[in-house]
Design an enzyme around this catalytic site. Structure first.
Site, PDB file in Angstrom:
ATOM      1  N   LYS A  45     -52.749  -7.209  13.765  1.00 14.02           N
ATOM      2  CA  LYS A  45     -53.486  -8.384  14.229  1.00 14.02           C
ATOM      3  C   LYS A  45     -54.330  -8.052  15.445  1.00 14.02           C
ATOM      4  O   LYS A  45     -55.501  -8.457  15.544  1.00 14.02           O
ATOM      5  CB  LYS A  45     -52.503  -9.506  14.585  1.00 14.02           C
ATOM      6  CG  LYS A  45     -53.184 -10.771  15.091  1.00 14.02           C
ATOM      7  CD  LYS A  45     -52.244 -11.676  15.861  1.00 14.02           C
ATOM      8  CE  LYS A  45     -52.086 -11.200  17.286  1.00 14.02           C
ATOM      9  NZ  LYS A  45     -51.665 -12.237  18.235  1.00 14.02           N
ATOM     10  N   ASN A  46     -53.752  -7.303  16.394  1.00  9.06           N
ATOM     11  CA  ASN A  46     -54.458  -7.005  17.638  1.00  9.06           C
ATOM     12  C   ASN A  46     -55.622  -6.046  17.442  1.00  9.06           C
ATOM     13  O   ASN A  46     -56.459  -5.889  18.332  1.00  9.06           O
ATOM     14  CB  ASN A  46     -53.490  -6.452  18.680  1.00  9.06           C
ATOM     15  CG  ASN A  46     -52.526  -7.504  19.186  1.00  9.06           C
ATOM     16  OD1 ASN A  46     -52.767  -8.700  19.039  1.00  9.06           O
ATOM     17  ND2 ASN A  46     -51.422  -7.074  19.757  1.00  9.06           N
ATOM     18  N   CYS A  77     -50.853 -18.068  23.862  1.00 10.63           N
ATOM     19  CA  CYS A  77     -49.450 -18.202  24.253  1.00 10.63           C
ATOM     20  C   CYS A  77     -49.323 -18.418  25.753  1.00 10.63           C
ATOM     21  O   CYS A  77     -50.092 -17.883  26.549  1.00 10.63           O
ATOM     22  CB  CYS A  77     -48.670 -16.943  23.868  1.00 10.63           C
ATOM     23  SG  CYS A  77     -48.312 -16.806  22.115  1.00 10.63           S
ATOM     24  N   ARG A  93     -53.574 -14.292  32.521  1.00  7.05           N
ATOM     25  CA  ARG A  93     -54.470 -13.410  31.781  1.00  7.05           C
ATOM     26  C   ARG A  93     -55.944 -13.775  32.018  1.00  7.05           C
ATOM     27  O   ARG A  93     -56.662 -14.175  31.121  1.00  7.05           O
ATOM     28  CB  ARG A  93     -54.148 -13.435  30.285  1.00  7.05           C
ATOM     29  CG  ARG A  93     -52.750 -12.957  29.986  1.00  7.05           C
ATOM     30  CD  ARG A  93     -52.560 -12.622  28.529  1.00  7.05           C
ATOM     31  NE  ARG A  93     -52.395 -13.801  27.703  1.00  7.05           N
ATOM     32  CZ  ARG A  93     -52.128 -13.775  26.411  1.00  7.05           C
ATOM     33  NH1 ARG A  93     -51.999 -12.637  25.789  1.00  7.05           N
ATOM     34  NH2 ARG A  93     -51.990 -14.883  25.718  1.00  7.05           N
ATOM     35  N   ASP A 124     -45.633  -6.294  24.196  1.00  6.55           N
ATOM     36  CA  ASP A 124     -45.399  -7.069  22.980  1.00  6.55           C
ATOM     37  C   ASP A 124     -44.099  -6.683  22.266  1.00  6.55           C
ATOM     38  O   ASP A 124     -43.736  -7.312  21.270  1.00  6.55           O
ATOM     39  CB  ASP A 124     -46.574  -6.914  22.013  1.00  6.55           C
ATOM     40  CG  ASP A 124     -47.738  -7.825  22.375  1.00  6.55           C
ATOM     41  OD1 ASP A 124     -47.583  -8.664  23.285  1.00  6.55           O
ATOM     42  OD2 ASP A 124     -48.799  -7.701  21.744  1.00  6.55           O
ATOM     43  N   ARG A 153     -48.661 -16.872  13.917  1.00  8.36           N
ATOM     44  CA  ARG A 153     -49.866 -16.308  14.513  1.00  8.36           C
ATOM     45  C   ARG A 153     -49.893 -14.787  14.377  1.00  8.36           C
ATOM     46  O   ARG A 153     -50.979 -14.193  14.371  1.00  8.36           O
ATOM     47  CB  ARG A 153     -49.958 -16.680  15.992  1.00  8.36           C
ATOM     48  CG  ARG A 153     -50.222 -18.158  16.263  1.00  8.36           C
ATOM     49  CD  ARG A 153     -50.403 -18.416  17.741  1.00  8.36           C
ATOM     50  NE  ARG A 153     -51.367 -17.473  18.286  1.00  8.36           N
ATOM     51  CZ  ARG A 153     -51.190 -16.760  19.392  1.00  8.36           C
ATOM     52  NH1 ARG A 153     -50.074 -16.881  20.086  1.00  8.36           N
ATOM     53  NH2 ARG A 153     -52.117 -15.931  19.812  1.00  8.36           N
TER      54      ARG A 153
END
Length: 419
Positions: free
Chosen positions: A22-23, A117, A122, A306, A398
């Site tokens: 996903k990233n 999230c 960030r 993560d 997600r």
């Protein structure tokens, strides 16, 4: 809202196909803004974040097709709308990655400040400062980033004061169409950035230093289309490695490459999890008992933030104590109270948590607070006595594709309960 129920105590054995990252997929999708030709991404995961990014790019005017059966995303066309509205961006912070491409190709962008999230602030300061160094004029107004540039962005020497994956990706894409040479110093080195760079190079970009903390980009007049395979999701693979290990099982993580794990390889091995590269993936199995290991999250090749929550769940049943220190995000221990509801002995103070392993966990109703916290509770539930019900699993969707089906396929007793 949907819930997931797990009945613990079953050993996991078998093969799990690791999906596309996903990233990596999200910034790769943003490359569609850099060319009018067709960009095709293969090995694309079917996730809500991917759908959100697809919706955002369609909002800009691109034609977006996602064939989940063939795992292909096709992007083409030109942007006709340069605004990324709050209603879309609030769902996912990666939406800010359209800022650099829009400015580079069209000279203007209006992008909402992002959401995602609730694991920390960030900020996007590094994105904005870098673009300003490249000649962009940026104003913040009513929750939006308003940016424009006269003519083309200009190549610049940009020193990141801290490592930022998103800022590196945004400025890397912007620099490909800038006038002159750009140098990104102290750039993030995550595998997903190298994947983005390789895709851009296949589109005609001129990039040197891929995989290092110094990227040199010679801007070109235009980029063309390409077909690019998305690399395997190292976080999904690491999650399943923890899931197999906590149950004492053995899993083959199909399609995974060991070098993508970075420091997680060493930490898992020290904890008693064997990882072996095989022709068709990585074999992960627990050798004997689990042992407490200290870890500190760091930018790649360090231990991935993560993976912190999943590793904490594993350490909750390891022999001895471990200290887990979070250095990337300031609010990423929200899974601790939920793990303690299941019998884990965890004492969090500031950026560190002491985990004292227990002989068993007990099933309980728990609440997911973010993406990685969600799956850490599932991991704990796999080893717990009795039933665990994880609530608010929309976070999970997600970043994990069909997680309950994949785990059930290797022996877990797990099901999704419609909300």
């Amino acid at each position: 809202m949907d819930r997931i129920r797990i009945r613990g105590g079953r050993r996991l054995n078998g093969r799990i196909a690791v999906g596309g990252a996903k990233n990596a997929a999200l910034p790769l999708m943003a490359t569609g803004l850099l060319t009018h030709e067709n960009v095709v991404l293969t090995n694309a995961p079917a996730l809500s974040d991917i759908a959100t990014m697809g919706g955002l790019l369609a909002q800009h005017g691109l034609r977006v097709e996602h064939d989940t059966a063939s795992r292909r995303i096709s992007l083409d066309g030109a942007a006709t709308d340069f605004e990324a509205p709050y209603d879309l961006v609030r769902k996912m912070r990666a939406s800010v990655l359209v800022l650099g491409p829009l400015l580079a190709r069209y000279g203007e962008a209006r992008v909402s400040l992002p959401g995602g999230c609730a694991i920390g602030t960030r900020p996007v300061d590094l994105h904005l400062k870098g673009l300003e160094q490249m000649g962009a004029v940026i104003e913040l107004d009513a929750g939006y980033i308003n940016a424009h540039v006269d003519g083309r962005l200009k190549g610049a020497r940009i020193l990141f004061t801290q490592v930022s994956v998103g800022a590196t990706e945004n400025l890397l894409m912007a620099a490909t169409l800038a006038d002159g040479t750009s140098e990104l110093i102290n750039a993030a080195r995550e595998p997903e950035i190298a994947d983005l760079a390789h895709c851009l190079i296949s589109m005609g970009a001129r990039i040197e230093g891929v995989g290092t903390d110094r990227l040199v980009i010679q801007g070109v007049d235009s980029l063309h289309g390409t077909t690019h395979p998305i690399l395997p999701d190292r976080i999904e693979a690491g999650t399943f490695a923890c899931a197999g290990a906590i149950t004492g099982g053995e899993l083959l993580l199909e399609g995974m490459k060991l070098e993508l794990f970075g420091a997680c390889t060493r930490s898992l091995r020290e904890a008693g999890v064997e990882l072996v590269q095989q022709e068709d993936g990585v074999l992960a199995r627990r050798l004997n008992g689990l042992h407490g290991v200290d870890v500190m999250t760091e930018p790649f090749p360090g231990f991935a933030t993560d993976m912190q929550a999943q590793f904490m769940a594993l350490m909750a049943v390891a022999e001895g104590a471990s200290m887990i220190t979070e250095t990337i995000f300031e609010n990423r221990f929200m899974h601790v109270p939920e793990l303690t509801r299941m019998g884990a002995r965890i004492n969090a103070h500031g950026s560190s948590a002491i985990v004292r392993g227990v002989s068993r966990l007990s099933g309980a109703p728990v609440m997911a607070t973010d993406l990685r916290a969600s799956v850490s509770l599932i991991i704990a539930g796999l080893a717990a006595e009795g039933d665990t019900v994880v609530n608010r699993v929309y976070h999970l969707d997600r970043g994990y594709e069909r997680v309950e089906q994949k785990l059930a396929g290797v022996g877990a007793e797990i099901e999704r309960l419609p909300g």
